[in-house]
Design a protein around this motif. Sequence first.
Motif, PDB file in Angstrom:
ATOM      1  N   MET A   1      39.165  52.504  50.241  1.00  0.00           N
ATOM      2  CA  MET A   1      39.734  51.615  49.227  1.00  0.00           C
ATOM      3  C   MET A   1      38.922  50.329  49.265  1.00  0.00           C
ATOM      4  O   MET A   1      38.712  49.762  50.334  1.00  0.00           O
ATOM      5  N   VAL A   2      38.468  49.888  48.119  1.00  0.00           N
ATOM      6  CA  VAL A   2      37.747  48.615  48.082  1.00  0.00           C
ATOM      7  C   VAL A   2      38.671  47.571  47.476  1.00  0.00           C
ATOM      8  O   VAL A   2      39.325  47.819  46.465  1.00  0.00           O
ATOM      9  N   SER A   3      38.748  46.416  48.120  1.00  0.00           N
ATOM     10  CA  SER A   3      39.641  45.368  47.636  1.00  0.00           C
ATOM     11  C   SER A   3      39.074  44.734  46.369  1.00  0.00           C
ATOM     12  O   SER A   3      37.872  44.552  46.239  1.00  0.00           O
ATOM     13  N   PRO A   4      39.968  44.372  45.430  1.00  0.00           N
ATOM     14  CA  PRO A   4      39.467  43.687  44.226  1.00  0.00           C
ATOM     15  C   PRO A   4      38.772  42.363  44.574  1.00  0.00           C
ATOM     16  O   PRO A   4      37.901  41.920  43.831  1.00  0.00           O
ATOM     17  N   MET A   5      39.163  41.774  45.698  1.00  0.00           N
ATOM     18  CA  MET A   5      38.503  40.529  46.109  1.00  0.00           C
ATOM     19  C   MET A   5      37.011  40.784  46.310  1.00  0.00           C
ATOM     20  O   MET A   5      36.202  39.882  46.233  1.00  0.00           O
ATOM     21  N   GLU A   6      36.677  42.047  46.619  1.00  0.00           N
ATOM     22  CA  GLU A   6      35.287  42.397  46.870  1.00  0.00           C
ATOM     23  C   GLU A   6      34.596  42.873  45.582  1.00  0.00           C
ATOM     24  O   GLU A   6      33.509  42.444  45.262  1.00  0.00           O
ATOM     25  N   PHE A   7      35.281  43.773  44.838  1.00  0.00           N
ATOM     26  CA  PHE A   7      34.541  44.366  43.719  1.00  0.00           C
ATOM     27  C   PHE A   7      34.621  43.562  42.428  1.00  0.00           C
ATOM     28  O   PHE A   7      33.727  43.678  41.595  1.00  0.00           O
ATOM     29  N   ILE A   8      35.653  42.730  42.256  1.00  0.00           N
ATOM     30  CA  ILE A   8      35.701  41.934  41.019  1.00  0.00           C
ATOM     31  C   ILE A   8      34.506  40.963  40.949  1.00  0.00           C
ATOM     32  O   ILE A   8      33.814  40.920  39.920  1.00  0.00           O
ATOM     33  N   PRO A   9      34.211  40.220  42.025  1.00  0.00           N
ATOM     34  CA  PRO A   9      33.033  39.340  41.938  1.00  0.00           C
ATOM     35  C   PRO A   9      31.748  40.111  41.645  1.00  0.00           C
ATOM     36  O   PRO A   9      30.888  39.633  40.899  1.00  0.00           O
ATOM     37  N   LEU A  10      31.614  41.312  42.202  1.00  0.00           N
ATOM     38  CA  LEU A  10      30.416  42.114  41.926  1.00  0.00           C
ATOM     39  C   LEU A  10      30.387  42.563  40.472  1.00  0.00           C
ATOM     40  O   LEU A  10      29.342  42.537  39.811  1.00  0.00           O
ATOM     41  N   ALA A  11      31.562  42.943  39.974  1.00  0.00           N
ATOM     42  CA  ALA A  11      31.642  43.359  38.569  1.00  0.00           C
ATOM     43  C   ALA A  11      31.303  42.179  37.661  1.00  0.00           C
ATOM     44  O   ALA A  11      30.706  42.355  36.594  1.00  0.00           O
ATOM     45  N   GLU A  12      31.665  40.975  38.101  1.00  0.00           N
ATOM     46  CA  GLU A  12      31.342  39.790  37.301  1.00  0.00           C
ATOM     47  C   GLU A  12      29.840  39.540  37.296  1.00  0.00           C
ATOM     48  O   GLU A  12      29.252  39.232  36.259  1.00  0.00           O
ATOM     49  N   GLU A  13      29.225  39.698  38.466  1.00  0.00           N
ATOM     50  CA  GLU A  13      27.779  39.462  38.558  1.00  0.00           C
ATOM     51  C   GLU A  13      26.987  40.469  37.744  1.00  0.00           C
ATOM     52  O   GLU A  13      25.971  40.146  37.154  1.00  0.00           O
ATOM     53  N   THR A  14      27.444  41.715  37.747  1.00  0.00           N
ATOM     54  CA  THR A  14      26.662  42.754  37.080  1.00  0.00           C
ATOM     55  C   THR A  14      27.044  42.903  35.613  1.00  0.00           C
ATOM     56  O   THR A  14      26.410  43.670  34.896  1.00  0.00           O
ATOM     57  N   GLY A  15      28.078  42.186  35.186  1.00  0.00           N
ATOM     58  CA  GLY A  15      28.472  42.266  33.781  1.00  0.00           C
ATOM     59  C   GLY A  15      29.420  43.425  33.500  1.00  0.00           C
ATOM     60  O   GLY A  15      29.896  43.589  32.386  1.00  0.00           O
TER      61      GLY A  15
END
Length: 421
Positions: free
Chosen positions: A206-220
């Motif tokens: 399980m990946v925490s949104p705290m981790e993947f949301i910032p990445l999703a923001e960076e990658t668009g």
Amino acid sequence: MPYNRIYLKLTGNSTTGFRMPKMVFSRQFAAGDEIFRLGDHARNAYIIERGEVEISLLRDGEKVVIATLGQGEIFGEMSMIDDAPRSATVTAAADTEVVVIQRSRFQQPLKTSDPLMNMLLRVVLTRFRDAQRQLSGMRAKSGEIDPAMEEIRTLAFHRIQVEKDMRQGLEADEFELHYQPIIRLESGLIAGFEALMRWRKNDGDMVSPMEFIPLAEETGLIAELGRWALRVAIQDHGRFANRYRTAFPDLPMPFMSVNVSGLQLSELSEIDQLEAIIKESGVDPAHIKLEITETLMVQNPDHATKALNKIKELGVSIAIDDFGTGYSSLSYLHQFPLDTLKIDRAFVNNMDKSQNSGRIVSSIAQLALAMEMDIVAEGIEEKPQMDALRELGCQYGQGYYMAKPAPADAIMELIDSRPGW
Ligand code: C2E
Ligand code: CA
Ligand code: CA
């Protein structure tokens, strides 16, 4: 050579209040002066304000001019990107005035920029240098590993890997939404839900949104993920509403709160996409609330005003999330069409431990009342916190004390059990 004009220029993003002084000088060279020499350690890049410079190499001991640059052109920029010594000599071909840009000016943005862009820059640079070496009769370097390049390459590949994983994850249904009930404090009954994203990778992690949301923001990728979340949350809202109607026939329909990243709204046209999703679903927009963090409003208030007004026209309501963290400023609140203020859990959690947190929560509650906004207190973990918030006139609360976020099926069972707190 004296610096004839030295001035401090303030730059940085004025909307965030961040200012960084940097030195930008002007320097003059007489015709024939050497500005730097092949092999020198690189300190600066230069922009020609007036005059002309010659860029030369040595081939078999002979000087070969490879370019002449004039007003408005830049030189010495290559060594600002990597640490290599100067690969050519630059001489003033006429009386010349240049703007000197210090190396530190390039280093900070390079450190913070997208590793992929960084890698691209270095690859282009390396190819250019190799071509230049060949031009001067030297053999191109080969087989040498530049540790800085290696690090950037690793970072860039990691970023690409994560982006690929997320994209595949979205296609393979690895993302899901969990829901946390939001309680009307007066009655202690469920009034709505917040949709919270989860990523269960195919390896079970399980990946925490705290981790993947910032990445999703960076990658668009955040725009696509955000649309997906709105679509699914609206569907589940329909299922919850059916059960809710039976469990609480006298209560108004519950609302569904969906998080929207500020970056997701960087293009106003994205709001048209959100509108299409709402229209297609047939849901009454009055039941949908979009949660937006205050960063959007602080960093770019003009754009935020346009975006939020456009969202408001959809008929949905708007909550400001994590209120009280970061750059919080009361002065901007009235500028935006906000319906709900969510007090960050840090304050709620410390209410009983710190007098200040208690006072802050109480002032925010008064402020929201005065501005005719609803308040949701986040992160209620103990009964005394809930009681205190009730006392303060806070309308809504959310937290582990009442219910943790859970998958849609578990939420429907919870609704059926008609819980009260
Ligand atoms: P948030 O919007 O502030 O969401 C509330 C977070 O607090 C959630 O963490 C929730 O599980 C947690 N929480 C709720 N009650 C309690 C409590 O009593 N104690 C504590 N310690 N925590 C509590 P979660 O689900 O890990 O989400 C973290 C953040 O990720 C969210 O913070 C939000 O900023 C972001 N996020 C989650 N889903 C989405 C989404 O769909 N879109 C966007 N843009 N961001 C999302
Ligand atoms: Ca939220
Ligand atoms: Ca929050």
